[in-house]
Every structure is written in structure tokens, then in C-alpha cells.
Design a protein around this motif. Structure first.
Motif, short mmCIF file in Angstrom:
data_model
loop_
_atom_site.label_atom_id
_atom_site.label_comp_id
_atom_site.label_asym_id
_atom_site.label_seq_id
_atom_site.Cartn_x
_atom_site.Cartn_y
_atom_site.Cartn_z
N ILE A 71 0.87 -1.17 0.00
CA ILE A 71 0.00 0.00 0.00
C ILE A 71 0.91 1.21 0.00
CG2 ILE A 71 -1.79 1.30 1.20
CD1 ILE A 71 -2.74 -1.28 2.47
N LEU A 72 0.92 1.93 -1.11
CA LEU A 72 1.73 3.14 -1.24
C LEU A 72 0.83 4.35 -1.09
CD1 LEU A 72 4.63 4.28 -2.10
CD2 LEU A 72 3.51 4.71 -4.29
N GLY A 73 1.17 5.24 -0.17
CA GLY A 73 0.41 6.46 0.03
C GLY A 73 1.12 7.63 -0.63
N LEU A 74 0.39 8.39 -1.45
CA LEU A 74 0.93 9.57 -2.12
C LEU A 74 0.36 10.82 -1.47
CD1 LEU A 74 2.59 10.66 -4.62
CD2 LEU A 74 0.38 10.82 -5.79
N VAL A 75 1.25 11.70 -1.01
CA VAL A 75 0.83 12.98 -0.43
C VAL A 75 1.41 14.11 -1.26
CG1 VAL A 75 0.67 12.03 1.91
CG2 VAL A 75 2.81 13.08 1.15
N GLY A 76 0.80 15.27 -1.11
CA GLY A 76 1.27 16.44 -1.84
C GLY A 76 0.36 17.62 -1.55
N ALA A 77 0.78 18.79 -1.97
CA ALA A 77 0.00 20.00 -1.74
C ALA A 77 -1.30 19.95 -2.52
CB ALA A 77 0.81 21.23 -2.14
N SER A 78 -2.32 20.66 -2.05
CA SER A 78 -3.57 20.77 -2.79
C SER A 78 -3.31 21.39 -4.15
CB SER A 78 -4.57 21.64 -2.01
OG SER A 78 -4.89 21.04 -0.77
N GLY A 79 -3.82 20.75 -5.20
CA GLY A 79 -3.57 21.23 -6.55
C GLY A 79 -2.18 20.91 -7.06
N GLY A 80 -1.45 20.08 -6.34
CA GLY A 80 -0.07 19.78 -6.71
C GLY A 80 0.11 18.63 -7.68
N GLY A 81 -0.98 17.98 -8.07
CA GLY A 81 -0.88 16.94 -9.10
C GLY A 81 -1.11 15.52 -8.64
N LYS A 82 -1.55 15.32 -7.39
CA LYS A 82 -1.76 13.96 -6.90
C LYS A 82 -2.82 13.22 -7.72
CE LYS A 82 -2.97 15.12 -2.73
NZ LYS A 82 -3.03 16.59 -2.94
N SER A 83 -3.98 13.83 -7.85
CA SER A 83 -5.06 13.18 -8.60
C SER A 83 -4.73 13.11 -10.09
CB SER A 83 -6.38 13.93 -8.39
OG SER A 83 -6.82 13.80 -7.04
N VAL A 84 -3.97 14.08 -10.59
CA VAL A 84 -3.54 14.04 -11.99
C VAL A 84 -2.67 12.82 -12.22
CG1 VAL A 84 -2.10 15.19 -13.73
CG2 VAL A 84 -3.76 16.51 -12.40
N LEU A 85 -1.75 12.56 -11.30
CA LEU A 85 -0.89 11.38 -11.43
C LEU A 85 -1.72 10.10 -11.40
CD1 LEU A 85 1.83 9.97 -11.60
CD2 LEU A 85 2.06 10.25 -9.11
N LEU A 86 -2.64 10.01 -10.44
CA LEU A 86 -3.48 8.81 -10.35
C LEU A 86 -4.27 8.60 -11.64
CD1 LEU A 86 -5.60 7.61 -7.37
CD2 LEU A 86 -6.67 7.85 -9.60
N ARG A 87 -4.89 9.65 -12.14
CA ARG A 87 -5.72 9.51 -13.34
C ARG A 87 -4.87 9.19 -14.57
NH1 ARG A 87 -11.06 11.78 -12.94
NH2 ARG A 87 -11.52 12.23 -10.76
N THR A 88 -3.64 9.62 -14.57
CA THR A 88 -2.75 9.25 -15.67
C THR A 88 -2.38 7.78 -15.60
OG1 THR A 88 -1.85 11.51 -15.69
CG2 THR A 88 -0.61 9.83 -16.86
N LEU A 89 -2.14 7.29 -14.39
CA LEU A 89 -1.77 5.89 -14.21
C LEU A 89 -2.89 4.95 -14.63
CD1 LEU A 89 0.12 5.93 -10.78
CD2 LEU A 89 1.09 5.97 -13.09
N VAL A 90 -4.15 5.37 -14.44
CA VAL A 90 -5.26 4.49 -14.81
C VAL A 90 -5.75 4.73 -16.23
CG1 VAL A 90 -6.00 4.23 -12.42
CG2 VAL A 90 -7.03 6.02 -13.83
N GLY A 91 -5.08 5.67 -16.94
CA GLY A 91 -5.40 5.87 -18.35
C GLY A 91 -6.48 6.88 -18.64
N LEU A 92 -6.86 7.68 -17.64
CA LEU A 92 -7.91 8.67 -17.85
C LEU A 92 -7.36 10.00 -18.37
CD1 LEU A 92 -10.17 8.06 -14.73
CD2 LEU A 92 -10.54 7.28 -17.08
N LEU A 93 -6.07 10.22 -18.20
CA LEU A 93 -5.42 11.42 -18.72
C LEU A 93 -4.22 11.01 -19.57
CD1 LEU A 93 -5.37 13.82 -15.60
CD2 LEU A 93 -6.82 14.01 -17.64
N PRO A 94 -3.96 11.74 -20.65
CA PRO A 94 -2.80 11.40 -21.49
C PRO A 94 -1.51 11.95 -20.90
CG PRO A 94 -3.94 13.28 -22.41
CD PRO A 94 -4.76 12.84 -21.23
N LYS A 95 -0.41 11.28 -21.19
CA LYS A 95 0.90 11.78 -20.79
C LYS A 95 1.55 12.46 -21.99
CE LYS A 95 2.96 7.18 -21.49
NZ LYS A 95 3.74 7.39 -22.70
N ARG A 96 2.38 13.43 -21.71
CA ARG A 96 3.14 14.08 -22.77
C ARG A 96 4.36 13.26 -23.17
NH1 ARG A 96 3.22 20.54 -21.14
NH2 ARG A 96 0.99 20.93 -21.60
N SER A 97 4.99 12.66 -22.17
CA SER A 97 6.15 11.82 -22.45
C SER A 97 6.42 10.97 -21.22
CB SER A 97 7.38 12.68 -22.78
OG SER A 97 7.73 13.53 -21.69
N GLY A 98 7.35 10.04 -21.37
CA GLY A 98 7.70 9.16 -20.27
C GLY A 98 7.08 7.79 -20.42
N GLU A 99 7.31 6.95 -19.43
CA GLU A 99 6.91 5.55 -19.48
C GLU A 99 6.07 5.17 -18.27
OE1 GLU A 99 9.00 1.09 -19.26
OE2 GLU A 99 10.22 2.92 -19.13
#
Length: 247
Positions: free
Chosen positions: A35-63
Motif C-alpha cells: 500500500i503506497l500512500g501519495l501525499v502532496g499539496a492541494s492542486g499539486g498533481g496527486k489526482s492528476v498522477l493517479l488519473r494518468t496511471l489508470v489511463g484517464l489522462l494522457p501523458k506528454r512523455s515518459g513511461e
């Protein structure tokens, strides 16, 4: 925990909107069975990262890859969104059945049987399945959303602020439920949270997101030793001191 197996591998990930870069060359490995917990500032990209990992948001680059699994397509993913995101026109049982209807052709009787089992798995009754979202308490809403996320027996479970809006007792019960289910079923959890109690009670490791990158990563005691300014402010502020995290 299979520490030598990586469930989610993120390398040099960039995600942005227009001219704004939210995730900036981020690297992160999530171990199978943790169980990995991700913390960060409000509006800092936590939910953006999660949604990218599940394929709901596109990535610009990277793997983004899933090394512990045969193919990326074979990876089962369950997602619990903030506030549950239940369909208001469907009752609890029908909400749990929704991914089952999308993924498989099952008889109504089998759909009911599976949905009822999932509701009981998260501590709800078969009778609760007849209730509509407007009739559910905050804690019940989270549990129905969790049952829906587990409907297809995923190998990876993504939780976006699972205890937000819950009182401390309900939040503690939900934390215990996540821990018990993970230990019983063995899935991997990627959890976005701001709840310091959750980090201490549930997570094997903590990742701190700051400036679009992982600023600190490890078991909570190790993260507490980080010298990164945001990490120190988050974990050693007045609220953390009240929870004895900053000691």
C-alpha cells in the motif's frame, strides 16, 4: 510483499495542461502487494498522477508500465474516486454491478450474487444494496464505491482521497477495512491521501509529491527525516505534531 517485483513502473513521466506542467519528469516504482500512500499539496498533481496511471489522462512523455504482469492489457485496475462518484440513478447494488455489466455477459441472478458478495465484503448488508446514493451516509457511500472498485477482482486498486469527508471514527474504520482486504486478497494499492492517520496506520511506504516530482519516498519514519522544505512543513507542522508524527 513481493519487494523484488514491481507492479507499477513510472519513468520520466510528464503530464500537463496547455503551458502548465503538472507532473515534471517523475519517476516512481510501486511494489507488488504494498500500500503506497501519495501525499502532496492541494492542486499539486496527486489526482492528476493517479488519473494518468489508470489511463484517464494522457501523458506528454515518459513511461508507465506494469512489470509484474504479462501484458499491460492484462492488468486489472479498480478505482475509487473522490466522494465515491456513484451513479445517482442506480441503487448500491446496481452501482457495484456496473463494471460487471461492461466487462462480461452474466445472468441477472449471477450479477446479484456477485454484487451482494462484494457489498458484504466491505461491511454492508444485502439490504443496503437496495438503497440509492442519496440514502447512504458518507461512510456507506465510500464502501459502495470500494465494492464497485473491487467488482472485477483487480490486481491494482487506486484510491483517491478515500477518507475525505469522513469523521475520524468512520475514517479509521475505512482504513482498517482497506488494510484487511489488502492483506486478505493481496492486491496492490496506490492511494492518494492527505490523511496523516491513514499514512501511519495503513501505508507500507509514503511518496511525497512536490514541484511535480517525488521529493521523498520510503517508510513513514524515513520520509519524516527528509530535508525537503515542503515535506518538512507537511510532516512537522502543528497538525502533524498533534498526531505525534513530527516527534
Amino acid at each position: 510483499m513481493a519487494e523484488d517485483r514491481i507492479a507499477i513502473h513510472v519513468n520520466d513521466l510528464v503530464v500537463g495542461f496547455g503551458e502548465r506542467v503538472v507532473i515534471d519528469h517523475l519517476c516512481l516504482d510501486v511494489r507488488e502487494g504494498e500500500i503506497l500512500g501519495l501525499v502532496g499539496a492541494s492542486g499539486g498533481g496527486k489526482s492528476v498522477l493517479l488519473r494518468t496511471l489508470v489511463g484517464l489522462l494522457p501523458k506528454r512523455s515518459g513511461e508507465i508500465s506494469f512489470p509484474a504482469f504479462a501484458t499491460d492489457e492484462a492488468v486489472g485496475r479498480g478505482v475509487l474516486f473522490q466522494q465515491g462518484a456513484l451513479f445517482s440513478a442506480l441503487n448500491a447494488r446496481q452501482n457495484v454491478q456496473f463494471p460487471l455489466r461492461e466487462a462480461a455477459h452474466l445472468s441477472p441472478a449471477l450479477l446479484d450474487e456477485i454484487a451482494n458478495a462484494k457489498l458484504e465484503m466491505v461491511g454492508l448488508s444485502v439490504e443496503d444494496g437496495d438503497k440509492f446514493p442519496a440514502e447512504l451516509s458518507g461512510g456507506m457511500t465510500k464502501r459502495v464505491a470500494l465494492a464497485r472498485a473491487l467488482a472485477l477482482d483487480p490486481a491494482l486498486l487506486f484510491l483517491d482521497e478515500p477518507t475525505s469527508g469522513l469523521d475520524p471514527i468512520a475514517a479509521g474504520e475505512f482504513d482498517a477495512l482497506i488494510r484487511t482486504l489488502q492483506q486478505t486478497l493481496g492486491f496492490t494499492v496506490f492511494m492518494v491521501t492527505h490523511d496523516l492517520n491513514t499514512l501511519a496506520a495503513v501505508c507500507n511506504r509514503v511518496a511525497a509529491l512536490a514541484d511535480g516530482m517525488i521529493a521523498a519516498l520510503g517508510p513513514l519514519p524515513a520520509v519524516l527525516e527528509s530535508d525537503h522544505p515542503w515535506v518538512r512543513a507537511y510532516f512537522h507542522g502543528a497538525r502533524a505534531q498533534m498526531l505525534h508524527l513530527g516527534a
